[in-house]
Design a protein around this motif. Sequence first.
Motif, PDB file in Angstrom:
ATOM      1  N   ILE A   1       0.842  -1.192   0.000  1.00 39.82           N
ATOM      2  CA  ILE A   1       0.000   0.000   0.000  1.00 39.82           C
ATOM      3  C   ILE A   1       0.873   1.237   0.000  1.00 39.82           C
ATOM      4  O   ILE A   1       1.782   1.362   0.815  1.00 39.82           O
ATOM      5  CB  ILE A   1      -0.927   0.026   1.225  1.00 39.82           C
ATOM      6  N   ASP A   2       0.608   2.130  -0.923  1.00 40.21           N
ATOM      7  CA  ASP A   2       1.259   3.434  -0.952  1.00 40.21           C
ATOM      8  C   ASP A   2       0.334   4.441  -0.278  1.00 40.21           C
ATOM      9  O   ASP A   2      -0.854   4.530  -0.610  1.00 40.21           O
ATOM     10  CB  ASP A   2       1.538   3.874  -2.389  1.00 40.21           C
TER      11      ASP A   2
ATOM     12  N   LYS B   1      -3.423   3.371  -1.411  1.00 37.43           N
ATOM     13  CA  LYS B   1      -3.681   2.789  -2.730  1.00 37.43           C
ATOM     14  C   LYS B   1      -2.890   1.498  -2.879  1.00 37.43           C
ATOM     15  O   LYS B   1      -1.667   1.468  -2.719  1.00 37.43           O
ATOM     16  CB  LYS B   1      -3.307   3.777  -3.834  1.00 37.43           C
ATOM     17  N   PHE B   2      -3.584   0.408  -3.179  1.00 38.22           N
ATOM     18  CA  PHE B   2      -2.944  -0.888  -3.322  1.00 38.22           C
ATOM     19  C   PHE B   2      -2.125  -0.981  -4.602  1.00 38.22           C
ATOM     20  O   PHE B   2      -2.493  -0.447  -5.647  1.00 38.22           O
ATOM     21  CB  PHE B   2      -4.002  -1.997  -3.368  1.00 38.22           C
ATOM     22  N   ARG B   3      -1.026  -1.688  -4.505  1.00 37.88           N
ATOM     23  CA  ARG B   3      -0.294  -2.153  -5.684  1.00 37.88           C
ATOM     24  C   ARG B   3       0.230  -3.548  -5.369  1.00 37.88           C
ATOM     25  O   ARG B   3       0.419  -3.904  -4.208  1.00 37.88           O
ATOM     26  CB  ARG B   3       0.847  -1.212  -6.052  1.00 37.88           C
TER      27      ARG B   3
ATOM     28  N   GLU C   1       3.121  -8.866  -7.753  1.00 35.83           N
ATOM     29  CA  GLU C   1       2.981  -9.928  -8.745  1.00 35.83           C
ATOM     30  C   GLU C   1       2.862  -9.318 -10.139  1.00 35.83           C
ATOM     31  O   GLU C   1       2.503  -8.159 -10.308  1.00 35.83           O
ATOM     32  CB  GLU C   1       1.742 -10.767  -8.433  1.00 35.83           C
ATOM     33  N   THR C   2       3.119 -10.115 -11.138  1.00 32.15           N
ATOM     34  CA  THR C   2       2.970  -9.647 -12.508  1.00 32.15           C
ATOM     35  C   THR C   2       1.509  -9.471 -12.881  1.00 32.15           C
ATOM     36  O   THR C   2       1.113  -8.527 -13.551  1.00 32.15           O
ATOM     37  CB  THR C   2       3.623 -10.638 -13.489  1.00 32.15           C
ATOM     38  N   LYS C   3       0.680 -10.393 -12.386  1.00 34.36           N
ATOM     39  CA  LYS C   3      -0.749 -10.344 -12.688  1.00 34.36           C
ATOM     40  C   LYS C   3      -1.486 -11.052 -11.562  1.00 34.36           C
ATOM     41  O   LYS C   3      -1.104 -12.144 -11.150  1.00 34.36           O
ATOM     42  CB  LYS C   3      -1.022 -11.033 -14.028  1.00 34.36           C
ATOM     43  N   THR C   4      -2.546 -10.435 -11.055  1.00 35.99           N
ATOM     44  CA  THR C   4      -3.283 -11.059  -9.967  1.00 35.99           C
ATOM     45  C   THR C   4      -4.703 -10.522  -9.916  1.00 35.99           C
ATOM     46  O   THR C   4      -5.002  -9.471 -10.491  1.00 35.99           O
ATOM     47  CB  THR C   4      -2.590 -10.805  -8.616  1.00 35.99           C
ATOM     48  N   THR C   5      -5.598 -11.246  -9.263  1.00 37.62           N
ATOM     49  CA  THR C   5      -6.964 -10.765  -9.099  1.00 37.62           C
ATOM     50  C   THR C   5      -6.990  -9.661  -8.042  1.00 37.62           C
ATOM     51  O   THR C   5      -6.116  -9.575  -7.194  1.00 37.62           O
ATOM     52  CB  THR C   5      -7.893 -11.904  -8.654  1.00 37.62           C
ATOM     53  N   LEU C   6      -8.012  -8.839  -8.120  1.00 39.28           N
ATOM     54  CA  LEU C   6      -8.128  -7.700  -7.215  1.00 39.28           C
ATOM     55  C   LEU C   6      -8.543  -8.155  -5.819  1.00 39.28           C
ATOM     56  O   LEU C   6      -9.267  -9.135  -5.657  1.00 39.28           O
ATOM     57  CB  LEU C   6      -9.158  -6.720  -7.756  1.00 39.28           C
ATOM     58  N   PRO C   7      -8.111  -7.436  -4.774  1.00 35.52           N
ATOM     59  CA  PRO C   7      -8.496  -7.787  -3.405  1.00 35.52           C
ATOM     60  C   PRO C   7      -9.954  -7.428  -3.144  1.00 35.52           C
ATOM     61  O   PRO C   7     -10.559  -6.666  -3.892  1.00 35.52           O
ATOM     62  CB  PRO C   7      -7.557  -6.938  -2.558  1.00 35.52           C
TER      63      PRO C   7
END
Length: 275
Positions: free
Chosen positions: A153-154, A204-206, A209-215
């Motif tokens: 999280i930023d 703000k989430f980041r 991983e290269t690709k992942t489903t949203l939390p």
Amino acid sequence: MTYYYNGKEFMSSLDKNIQSYKHKANSKESLNHYTDIESFFRIIKNKNLKLNAIDNLNDKMESEYLEEEELNRLVFISSFCHGLENIPLWHMYTSKNYGLNIEFEYKSCKKGFIDVIYDNSRPIEAIQRSPKNEIDKYFINGDVEDQKFKWLIDLRITDVCYDSEIRENNPVYYVGDFKYDLNAMGLFKNEFWKYEEETRLIGKFRTTETKTTLPTYDYILIPVTFENVLMTVKFSPWMSEEIKECVKVYAKQYLGDNKAKFIDSRFTDQLIRKY
């Protein structure tokens, strides 16, 4: 299902606008937060600030800003204000007899709000409720990793820009299937909210991983420290003297004698609240 791709956000024409509102927020020396006694006690006991998902905020236009609604899961907000004591805010964000306005003052530190209050020695907690209303807890920006993916999280602090034509004046740009400009999320509210004079702590989430489903978290808890903060706790204009004394006693257990002072609202004995 929407996927979130690491490193695929991009800056738009909003960049300068965003920076100016961040600069205004970081130049402040104190912020206020309207809340109730129960929430205040949780803050000082657990030393956490709660950031709510943007879907749960009072301006519906905010959560409708992005056409891809699932991306709202990436932005969490805690609201403060930087203006004078405000009668509508007492009505909207506190209960009649149990409301508080907490001022966090940090001018002696000559640092921004996040640098002063964020305790990065502890992990951020992300909370997810199950259909049975049971709570699952995950740790972010810490040593404990979610079993399925790892999120970071930023944090940023920013003043709110009040704009009644958000979509028209600040369009969201898409490139291909997976580039989104999330920088404006949490920055804008409709102009009729301007009286709130709001400053926001935004998480703000980041993903790493290269690709992942949203939390699918409901809220996050940011660990805080009050070591360099002086709190002024202002009592609701309608609070009884007995309750005020209880607040003082409880608060001093966790803050000590020198970290908080308690004062009455300037509207005490001047307002009638009918609900």
